[in-house]
Design a protein around this motif. Structure first.
Motif, PDB file in Angstrom:
ATOM      1  N   GLY A   1       0.783  -1.228   0.000  1.00 51.33           N
ATOM      2  CA  GLY A   1       0.000   0.000   0.000  1.00 51.33           C
ATOM      3  C   GLY A   1       0.815   1.276   0.000  1.00 51.33           C
ATOM      4  N   ASP A   2       2.133   1.172   0.176  1.00 51.34           N
ATOM      5  CA  ASP A   2       2.998   2.354   0.199  1.00 51.34           C
ATOM      6  C   ASP A   2       3.177   2.944  -1.195  1.00 51.34           C
ATOM      7  N   LEU A   3       3.566   4.211  -1.221  1.00 54.70           N
ATOM      8  CA  LEU A   3       4.001   4.872  -2.446  1.00 54.70           C
ATOM      9  C   LEU A   3       5.440   5.324  -2.249  1.00 54.70           C
ATOM     10  N   SER A   4       6.276   5.094  -3.248  1.00 51.03           N
ATOM     11  CA  SER A   4       7.660   5.551  -3.202  1.00 51.03           C
ATOM     12  C   SER A   4       7.902   6.524  -4.352  1.00 51.03           C
ATOM     13  N   PHE A   5       8.305   7.742  -4.006  1.00 53.31           N
ATOM     14  CA  PHE A   5       8.589   8.758  -5.005  1.00 53.31           C
ATOM     15  C   PHE A   5      10.056   9.161  -4.946  1.00 53.31           C
ATOM     16  N   LEU A   6      10.598   9.501  -6.092  1.00 53.43           N
ATOM     17  CA  LEU A   6      11.900  10.141  -6.176  1.00 53.43           C
ATOM     18  C   LEU A   6      11.652  11.613  -6.495  1.00 53.43           C
ATOM     19  N   GLN A   7      12.078  12.508  -5.622  1.00 53.31           N
ATOM     20  CA  GLN A   7      11.924  13.938  -5.886  1.00 53.31           C
ATOM     21  C   GLN A   7      13.177  14.462  -6.575  1.00 53.31           C
ATOM     22  N   ILE A   8      12.963  15.107  -7.715  1.00 54.71           N
ATOM     23  CA  ILE A   8      14.032  15.798  -8.437  1.00 54.71           C
ATOM     24  C   ILE A   8      13.638  17.263  -8.525  1.00 54.71           C
ATOM     25  N   THR A   9      14.526  18.155  -8.115  1.00 56.42           N
ATOM     26  CA  THR A   9      14.129  19.555  -8.081  1.00 56.42           C
ATOM     27  C   THR A   9      15.281  20.480  -8.416  1.00 56.42           C
ATOM     28  N   ASP A  10      14.923  21.634  -8.991  1.00 58.72           N
ATOM     29  CA  ASP A  10      15.871  22.732  -9.215  1.00 58.72           C
ATOM     30  C   ASP A  10      17.097  22.280 -10.005  1.00 58.72           C
ATOM     31  N   THR A  11      16.833  21.691 -11.167  1.00 61.27           N
ATOM     32  CA  THR A  11      17.943  21.243 -12.014  1.00 61.27           C
ATOM     33  C   THR A  11      18.621  22.412 -12.732  1.00 61.27           C
ATOM     34  N   HIS A  12      17.887  23.497 -12.980  1.00 57.54           N
ATOM     35  CA  HIS A  12      18.446  24.734 -13.566  1.00 57.54           C
ATOM     36  C   HIS A  12      19.294  24.449 -14.814  1.00 57.54           C
TER      37      HIS A  12
ATOM     38  N   VAL B   1       8.460   9.709 -10.363  1.00 58.82           N
ATOM     39  CA  VAL B   1       9.325  10.858 -10.092  1.00 58.82           C
ATOM     40  C   VAL B   1       8.455  12.100  -9.951  1.00 58.82           C
ATOM     41  N   LEU B   2       8.733  12.896  -8.921  1.00 59.17           N
ATOM     42  CA  LEU B   2       8.094  14.190  -8.748  1.00 59.17           C
ATOM     43  C   LEU B   2       9.132  15.269  -9.052  1.00 59.17           C
ATOM     44  N   ALA B   3       8.903  16.049 -10.096  1.00 55.19           N
ATOM     45  CA  ALA B   3       9.812  17.129 -10.477  1.00 55.19           C
ATOM     46  C   ALA B   3       9.195  18.438  -9.989  1.00 55.19           C
ATOM     47  N   THR B   4       9.818  19.032  -8.967  1.00 59.02           N
ATOM     48  CA  THR B   4       9.163  20.137  -8.260  1.00 59.02           C
ATOM     49  C   THR B   4       9.716  21.510  -8.644  1.00 59.02           C
ATOM     50  N   GLY B   5       9.978  21.713  -9.942  1.00 54.59           N
ATOM     51  CA  GLY B   5      10.190  23.055 -10.452  1.00 54.59           C
ATOM     52  C   GLY B   5      11.622  23.503 -10.653  1.00 54.59           C
ATOM     53  N   ASP B   6      11.740  24.654 -11.325  1.00 60.11           N
ATOM     54  CA  ASP B   6      13.020  25.221 -11.751  1.00 60.11           C
ATOM     55  C   ASP B   6      13.834  24.198 -12.548  1.00 60.11           C
ATOM     56  N   ILE B   7      13.161  23.585 -13.492  1.00 57.44           N
ATOM     57  CA  ILE B   7      13.814  22.613 -14.364  1.00 57.44           C
ATOM     58  C   ILE B   7      14.828  23.322 -15.264  1.00 57.44           C
ATOM     59  N   SER B   8      14.451  24.476 -15.782  1.00 57.90           N
ATOM     60  CA  SER B   8      15.321  25.220 -16.699  1.00 57.90           C
ATOM     61  C   SER B   8      15.847  26.486 -16.043  1.00 57.90           C
ATOM     62  N   GLN B   9      17.051  26.890 -16.452  1.00 59.42           N
ATOM     63  CA  GLN B   9      17.598  28.178 -16.034  1.00 59.42           C
ATOM     64  C   GLN B   9      17.463  29.216 -17.152  1.00 59.42           C
ATOM     65  N   ASP B  10      17.561  28.772 -18.406  1.00 62.38           N
ATOM     66  CA  ASP B  10      17.501  29.725 -19.521  1.00 62.38           C
ATOM     67  C   ASP B  10      16.183  29.657 -20.295  1.00 62.38           C
ATOM     68  N   GLN B  11      15.238  28.841 -19.829  1.00 65.34           N
ATOM     69  CA  GLN B  11      13.888  28.724 -20.403  1.00 65.34           C
ATOM     70  C   GLN B  11      13.883  28.230 -21.852  1.00 65.34           C
ATOM     71  N   SER B  12      14.953  27.583 -22.275  1.00 64.40           N
ATOM     72  CA  SER B  12      15.030  27.094 -23.651  1.00 64.40           C
ATOM     73  C   SER B  12      14.325  25.748 -23.793  1.00 64.40           C
ATOM     74  N   LYS B  13      13.832  25.470 -24.999  1.00 68.29           N
ATOM     75  CA  LYS B  13      13.227  24.164 -25.274  1.00 68.29           C
ATOM     76  C   LYS B  13      14.245  23.047 -25.052  1.00 68.29           C
ATOM     77  N   THR B  14      15.468  23.293 -25.479  1.00 67.37           N
ATOM     78  CA  THR B  14      16.496  22.254 -25.380  1.00 67.37           C
ATOM     79  C   THR B  14      16.782  21.877 -23.937  1.00 67.37           C
ATOM     80  N   SER B  15      16.734  22.848 -23.020  1.00 65.46           N
ATOM     81  CA  SER B  15      16.997  22.534 -21.615  1.00 65.46           C
ATOM     82  C   SER B  15      15.960  21.549 -21.068  1.00 65.46           C
ATOM     83  N   TYR B  16      14.707  21.714 -21.473  1.00 68.42           N
ATOM     84  CA  TYR B  16      13.666  20.780 -21.026  1.00 68.42           C
ATOM     85  C   TYR B  16      13.848  19.402 -21.667  1.00 68.42           C
ATOM     86  N   LEU B  17      14.325  19.384 -22.896  1.00 70.29           N
ATOM     87  CA  LEU B  17      14.594  18.093 -23.534  1.00 70.29           C
ATOM     88  C   LEU B  17      15.772  17.388 -22.872  1.00 70.29           C
TER      89      LEU B  17
END
Length: 228
Positions: free
Chosen positions: A14-25, A60-76
């Motif tokens: 019944g448990d849930l296991s998440f990996l949090q990834i955040t602020d990759t910039h 996986v929970l990605a909790t924001g600030d994935i990009s620093q330069d807001q480019s499409k390539t950074s998200y890819l």
């Protein structure tokens, strides 16, 4: 506000296991650096570590600030690393993200951005605390109404479900003058709201680039270090 729900199966117990990834910039440039740190290289190293030591995470929970330069390539770049896990990834925006670019790029790579994740014993809310162009956070009336709508339904049903709330900006101060200037600015309103609902068990954030774990009025507030 539309509720966009995905369902996730729990583990056998019944448990849930998440990996949090955040602020990759991340940057478009593979060598892009923030304060001297090559963020893609650091992110890659974190993923390598997680693949070895947290292979059983259900999502996986990605909790924001994935990009620093807001480019499409950074998200890819982000998606390429995250998709090495054979589990879903759910994302929410940070103050550095440009949401239309982020959502379009990540969706094209199979990474979704629901605002509710439902499981057998848990409901997870993913909030949008972004104030465009500003480092601090704020929950709009629509976001606060959404939170209350979901929590009221959980409480009314008496179904025993617990609630985890995910939001990029930290809610409790971490003792840094600089970081605490950029906290969730209407945190008192948020705290007063969740205090009414005993189903809320934890609040998970990024933003502060450091680990903290504090219990406040029977709710656990957790922040995770930045990969960068």
């Amino acid at each position: 506000m539309k509720i966009d729900t995905v369902h996730i199966k729990p583990e056998k117990n019944g448990d849930l296991s998440f990996l949090q990834i955040t602020d990759t910039h991340l940057f478009k440039d593979l060598e892009g650096a923030l304060l001297g740190m090559k963020t893609l290289e650091s992110f890659h190293n974190v993923i390598e570590h997680a693949l070895e030591y947290a292979p059983s995470a259900g999502a996986v929970l990605a909790t924001g600030d994935i990009s620093q330069d807001q480019s499409k390539t950074s998200y890819l770049h982000f998606a390429e690393q995250i998709n090495r896990f054979a589990v879903p990834c759910y994302s929410l925006p940070g103050n550095h993200d440009i949401q239309p670019v982020m959502q379009s790029c990540l969706s094209s790579q199979g990474i979704s951005h629901p605002n509710v994740i439902e499981s057998e014993f848990w409901t997870i809310l993913l909030l949008d605390s972004q104030v465009q162009g500003k480092p601090y956070g704020f929950l709009s009336d629509a976001q606060l109404d959404f939170i209350e709508q979901v929590l009221k339904a959980k409480q009314k049903k008496h179904n025993g479900k617990s609630v985890l709330i995910c939001v990029h900006h930290h809610v409790l101060k971490v003792g840094s003058d600089w970081l605490d200037e950029h906290i969730l600015s209407n945190r008192n309103e948020f705290l007063a709201l969740i205090k009414k609902y005993t189903c809320v068990k934890a609040v998970l954030s990024g933003h502060v680039h450091q680990a903290s774990d504090v219990t406040h009025e029977n709710v656990r507030f957790i922040t995770s270090p930045s990969t960068s």
